[in-house]
Scaffold this motif. Structure first.
Motif, short mmCIF file in Angstrom:
data_model
loop_
_atom_site.label_atom_id
_atom_site.label_comp_id
_atom_site.label_asym_id
_atom_site.label_seq_id
_atom_site.Cartn_x
_atom_site.Cartn_y
_atom_site.Cartn_z
N GLY A 72 -3.93 58.95 27.36
CA GLY A 72 -3.43 57.80 26.63
C GLY A 72 -3.54 58.01 25.14
N PRO A 73 -2.81 57.24 24.37
CA PRO A 73 -2.79 57.42 22.92
C PRO A 73 -4.10 57.00 22.27
N SER A 74 -4.22 57.38 21.02
CA SER A 74 -5.41 57.04 20.26
C SER A 74 -5.55 55.52 20.16
N GLY A 75 -6.76 55.04 20.33
CA GLY A 75 -7.01 53.61 20.23
C GLY A 75 -6.74 52.86 21.51
N ALA A 76 -6.38 53.58 22.58
CA ALA A 76 -6.06 52.92 23.84
C ALA A 76 -7.30 52.33 24.52
N GLY A 77 -8.46 52.85 24.19
CA GLY A 77 -9.69 52.35 24.80
C GLY A 77 -10.36 53.37 25.69
N LYS A 78 -9.98 54.64 25.57
CA LYS A 78 -10.51 55.69 26.46
C LYS A 78 -12.02 55.90 26.25
N SER A 79 -12.41 56.03 24.99
CA SER A 79 -13.84 56.25 24.72
C SER A 79 -14.66 55.03 25.13
N THR A 80 -14.10 53.87 24.86
CA THR A 80 -14.78 52.63 25.26
C THR A 80 -15.00 52.61 26.76
N PHE A 81 -13.97 52.97 27.48
CA PHE A 81 -14.07 53.03 28.94
C PHE A 81 -15.21 53.97 29.37
N THR A 138 -8.73 62.69 27.96
CA THR A 138 -8.06 63.77 27.21
C THR A 138 -6.63 63.42 26.80
N HIS A 139 -6.19 64.09 25.77
CA HIS A 139 -4.77 64.06 25.41
C HIS A 139 -4.05 65.27 25.98
N ASP A 140 -4.82 66.17 26.56
CA ASP A 140 -4.38 67.53 26.79
C ASP A 140 -3.63 67.66 28.12
N LEU A 181 -19.56 64.88 24.80
CA LEU A 181 -19.05 63.92 23.83
C LEU A 181 -17.92 64.50 23.01
N GLN A 182 -17.23 63.60 22.33
CA GLN A 182 -16.00 64.00 21.64
C GLN A 182 -16.24 65.05 20.55
N ALA A 183 -17.34 64.87 19.79
CA ALA A 183 -17.61 65.82 18.70
C ALA A 183 -19.08 65.80 18.35
N GLU A 235 -11.49 40.33 16.10
CA GLU A 235 -11.65 40.59 17.53
C GLU A 235 -10.67 41.65 18.02
N VAL A 236 -11.22 42.63 18.79
CA VAL A 236 -10.37 43.66 19.40
C VAL A 236 -10.63 43.67 20.89
N GLN A 237 -9.57 43.52 21.67
CA GLN A 237 -9.70 43.62 23.12
C GLN A 237 -9.55 45.07 23.50
N ALA A 238 -10.64 45.81 23.52
CA ALA A 238 -10.57 47.25 23.78
C ALA A 238 -10.27 47.54 25.24
N LEU A 239 -10.82 46.76 26.15
CA LEU A 239 -10.52 46.91 27.57
C LEU A 239 -10.11 45.55 28.15
N VAL A 275 -14.72 43.37 24.59
CA VAL A 275 -14.21 42.79 23.35
C VAL A 275 -15.15 43.20 22.22
N TYR A 276 -14.60 43.80 21.19
CA TYR A 276 -15.38 44.12 20.00
C TYR A 276 -15.14 43.05 18.95
N GLY A 277 -16.18 42.67 18.23
CA GLY A 277 -16.03 41.73 17.10
C GLY A 277 -15.69 40.32 17.56
N1 LIG Z 1 -17.79 49.82 17.86
C1 LIG Z 1 -16.56 49.27 17.73
N2 LIG Z 1 -16.42 48.12 17.03
C2 LIG Z 1 -15.21 47.55 16.90
N3 LIG Z 1 -14.08 48.04 17.39
C3 LIG Z 1 -14.14 49.20 18.10
C4 LIG Z 1 -15.39 49.88 18.29
N4 LIG Z 1 -15.15 50.99 19.02
C5 LIG Z 1 -13.82 51.00 19.27
N5 LIG Z 1 -13.22 49.94 18.73
C6 LIG Z 1 -11.81 49.60 18.83
O1 LIG Z 1 -11.47 49.54 20.21
C7 LIG Z 1 -10.21 50.16 20.45
C8 LIG Z 1 -10.40 51.29 21.44
O2 LIG Z 1 -11.15 52.34 20.84
P1 LIG Z 1 -11.55 53.67 21.58
O3 LIG Z 1 -12.49 54.42 20.70
O4 LIG Z 1 -12.01 53.33 22.94
O5 LIG Z 1 -10.14 54.42 21.62
P2 LIG Z 1 -9.79 55.88 22.17
O6 LIG Z 1 -8.79 55.68 23.21
O7 LIG Z 1 -11.01 56.61 22.53
O8 LIG Z 1 -9.12 56.55 20.90
P3 LIG Z 1 -9.17 58.11 20.44
O9 LIG Z 1 -8.20 58.83 21.31
O10 LIG Z 1 -8.70 58.05 19.02
O11 LIG Z 1 -10.54 58.58 20.59
C9 LIG Z 1 -9.70 50.62 19.10
O12 LIG Z 1 -8.78 49.64 18.62
C10 LIG Z 1 -10.92 50.68 18.23
O13 LIG Z 1 -10.59 50.39 16.89
#
Ligand SMILES: Nc1ncnc2c1ncn2[C@@H]1O[C@H](COP(=O)(O)OP(=O)(O)OP(=O)(O)O)[C@@H](O)[C@H]1O
Ligand SMILES: [Mg+2]
Lengths: 224, 353
Positions: free
Chosen positions: A40-49, A200-202, A91-93, A19-23, A12-14
């Protein structure tokens, strides 16, 4: 035994309105010798994972095991050592140090990890495979996006980690390079017993994957 | 070290500018310190060359030698050993029709006493007669030659230069050494006066008869006109320069560090220990300061070489040492300020940005 295992992981972020439930309730396993794709689509939580699986940050709740060891409560120093020795990140970039040449990116690892890094011959072969053997004295700003990405893959492999985590490793590669890099990942898993996890999206990478997961709104579904 | 050097090499312009600034600041510090020491020494050169420890003056003279007059009566009880010397001081304007005028201090001494004996001549010989004088090397740099005649305070008597002495300045004025008898003539109209002061090389010497009073030399130097104020001014300027350089170094390193946060995050994600990153930052600022100060020292050395002797600059090893150490310390302190931010870098920030 799984090299990486996540049990019941939430992030959970924030707080409050922000509050965002990222995972949400993630259960996941990856074994050595396999390539796992997470899509998965952007914002799905892949990077967080990926950051939680790679001990870059801690889950809000749940357990993360690396080589069977719970890493939920390890110190910053221990998680640093874990990343240095066991985990390679792509890393992504912007994942190269701008003031070091490609070769010096590897040398930096030598400065903090004296043993167990890839030796010259294997490294040369790897760079050859990645098609950047002639670019090792260039700075990142002198490379194309695709070349930077391949240099970052080489850097992640240099410390000879058991686990390779990559965030969008093919984002700036053309089809030919995607195939080469995909083949390389598969080869690393099969012949070097690495656990490879690719975010990946690829869809072009799908054919190199042993398992594919789909992420959506913080939840993970196994597709293959 | 590896990271520090590689980064400086890659970002030559950025780090070059910081080195330029450190160079300018350290150069300024060296110049001011040299001037401060030079001027202070022109105040006290002569006193140091006499190796004076105690000085006896008229107690009503406000610890000023040129204001002090000791009479026959004041000196009636003195016992002078080889460590004491009588001395008469008076300001004079020295004139010679072919040379520039010089404001100087006339100091009359006795031939059988140590101040006369210890005179370090760089040319000519010591004065033997009342109308002969030896003068500070400043006269030489102003074009005076051996044999030139000086008219002092417009008197009819002329005094011939027979020698030049080294380090003969008091209160920034060059000294004209003559006889005590000549001094008495220059202070005409003062009956019964014998001298301005007794100078002693004996730290325990004391003589307090009639109007005489003994002062330790440190107190005497502190009371030299303008001396304390001048030193304090310089100390203040140098102190401020150090503070300014601390702020500049700290601010620059802070900005640089903030710009590099993403790199730090990437390195932390790769498992590079934060200790390595802190060491890189500190050693980087040490390298910058060392290079800047070395250039500053070189520039200072050149300046000291080309500057005319009339500028009272004295570039001593002490200045080199304390200036260099001071700058290094400032650099290290400055580089420690962003350490907290480096330690707090979140490696997770490296991903997905
Ligand atoms: N440091 C953070 N603080 C608050 N919210 C965050 C933070 N990092 C990510 N989020 C939120 O958590 C959710 C998942 O983000 P994440 O970066 O994991 O997505 P993603 O799947 O990697 O997206 P993308 O494909 O665009 O990279 C998003 O709604 C994002 O806004
Ligand atoms: Mg992402």
């Amino acid at each position: 035994m799984a090299v990486i295992e996540l049990k019941n992981v939430q992030k959970v972020y924030g707080t409050g309105a922000a509050e965002v439930q990222a995972l949400k309730q993630i259960d996941f396993k990856a074994n050595e010798g396999k390539v796992v794709l997470i899509m998965g689509p952007s914002g799905a939580g892949k990077s967080t994972f990926l950051t939680i699986a790679g001990s870059l940050q801690k889950p809000t709740s749940g357990q993360v095991y690396i080589n069977g060891e719970d890493i939920a409560n390890i110190s910053a120093k221990q998680s640093n050592a874990l990343r240095l020795n066991q985990i390679g990140f792509v890393l992504q970039a912007y994942n190269l140090i701008p003031f070091l040449t490609v070769k010096e990116q590897f040398e930096l690892v030598d400065h903090v990890k004296k043993q167990g890094n890839l030796d010259q011959a294997i490294m040369d072969k790897l760079l050859e495979q990645l098609g950047i053997a002639g670019l090792i004295n260039k700075y990142p700003s002198e490379l194309s996006g695709g070349q930077q990405q391949r240099a970052a893959i080489a850097r992640a492999l240099y410390a000879n980690p058991k686990i390779l985590l990559a965030d969008e490793p093919t984002a700036s590669l053309d089809s030919k390079n995607v195939d080469e890099v995909g083949q390389l990942f598969k080869n690393l898993a099969q012949n070097y017993q690495k656990a490879v996890i690719l975010v990946t999206h690829d869809p072009r990478l799908e054919k190199y994957a042993d398992h594919i997961y789909e992420m959506m709104d913080g939840e993970m579904i196994k597709k293959q | 070290m590896f990271l520090a050097i590689k980064e400086i090499k890659r970002e030559k312009l950025r780090y070059g500018l910081i080195i330029l600034m450190i160079f300018l600041i350290s150069y300024l510090i060296f110049i001011l310190s040299s001037l401060a020491v030079g001027l202070a020494s022109e105040n006290t050169q002569a006193i140091e060359s006499w190796d004076a420890k105690q000085v006896v003056l008229n107690k009503n003279a406000n610890v000023s030698m040129s204001q002090s007059l000791l009479t026959k009566d004041d000196l009636s009880k003195t016992k002078l050993t080889k460590n004491e010397a009588l001395l008469g001081q008076t300001p004079v304007v020295a004139k010679n029709s072919n040379r520039p005028q010089v404001s100087a201090q006339f100091i009359g001494v006795k031939k059988d006493q140590f101040i006369y004996d210890d005179q370090e001549l760089i040319a000519g010989r010591k004065a033997k007669k009342d109308r002969e004088v030896v003068v500070d090397q400043a006269f030489q740099t102003k074009g005076y030659k051996l044999g030139d005649k000086l008219e002092l305070n417009g008197s009819a008597n002329k005094y011939r230069i027979v020698g030049f002495v080294k380090n003969a300045k008091i209160n920034i004025a060059p000294i004209i050494y003559g006889s005590l008898a000549s001094w008495r003539k220059l202070r005409q109209g003062m009956p019964n006066i014998k001298a301005s002061a007794i100078i002693s090389r004996n730290a325990n010497y004391s003589y307090n008869h009639a109007n005489s009073k003994t002062y330790p030399i440190a107190q005497f130097i502190k009371k030299l006109p303008g001396y304390t104020a001048q030193n304090m001014t310089f100390q203040l300027m140098i102190g401020f320069l150090f503070v300014i350089s601390l702020i500049i170094i700290a601010v620059f390193l802070y900005i640089l560090t903030m710009q590099k946060m993403h790199n730090f995050a990437v390195m932390r994600a790769q498992g590079i220990p934060s200790r390595t990153l802190v060491a890189a930052t500190v050693s980087q600022s040490v390298i910058l300061v060392v290079v800047g100060v070395i250039i500053g020292l070189a520039a200072m050395w050149l300046t000291a070489k080309v500057l005319p002797a009339a500028v009272p600059m004295s570039f001593t090893p002490q200045i080199i040492l304390s200036g260099t150490c001071g700058m290094l310390l400032t650099g290290i302190i400055g580089s420690l300020i962003p350490v907290r931010s480096i330690l707090k870098v979140d490696p997770a920030k490296a991903i997905g940005e």
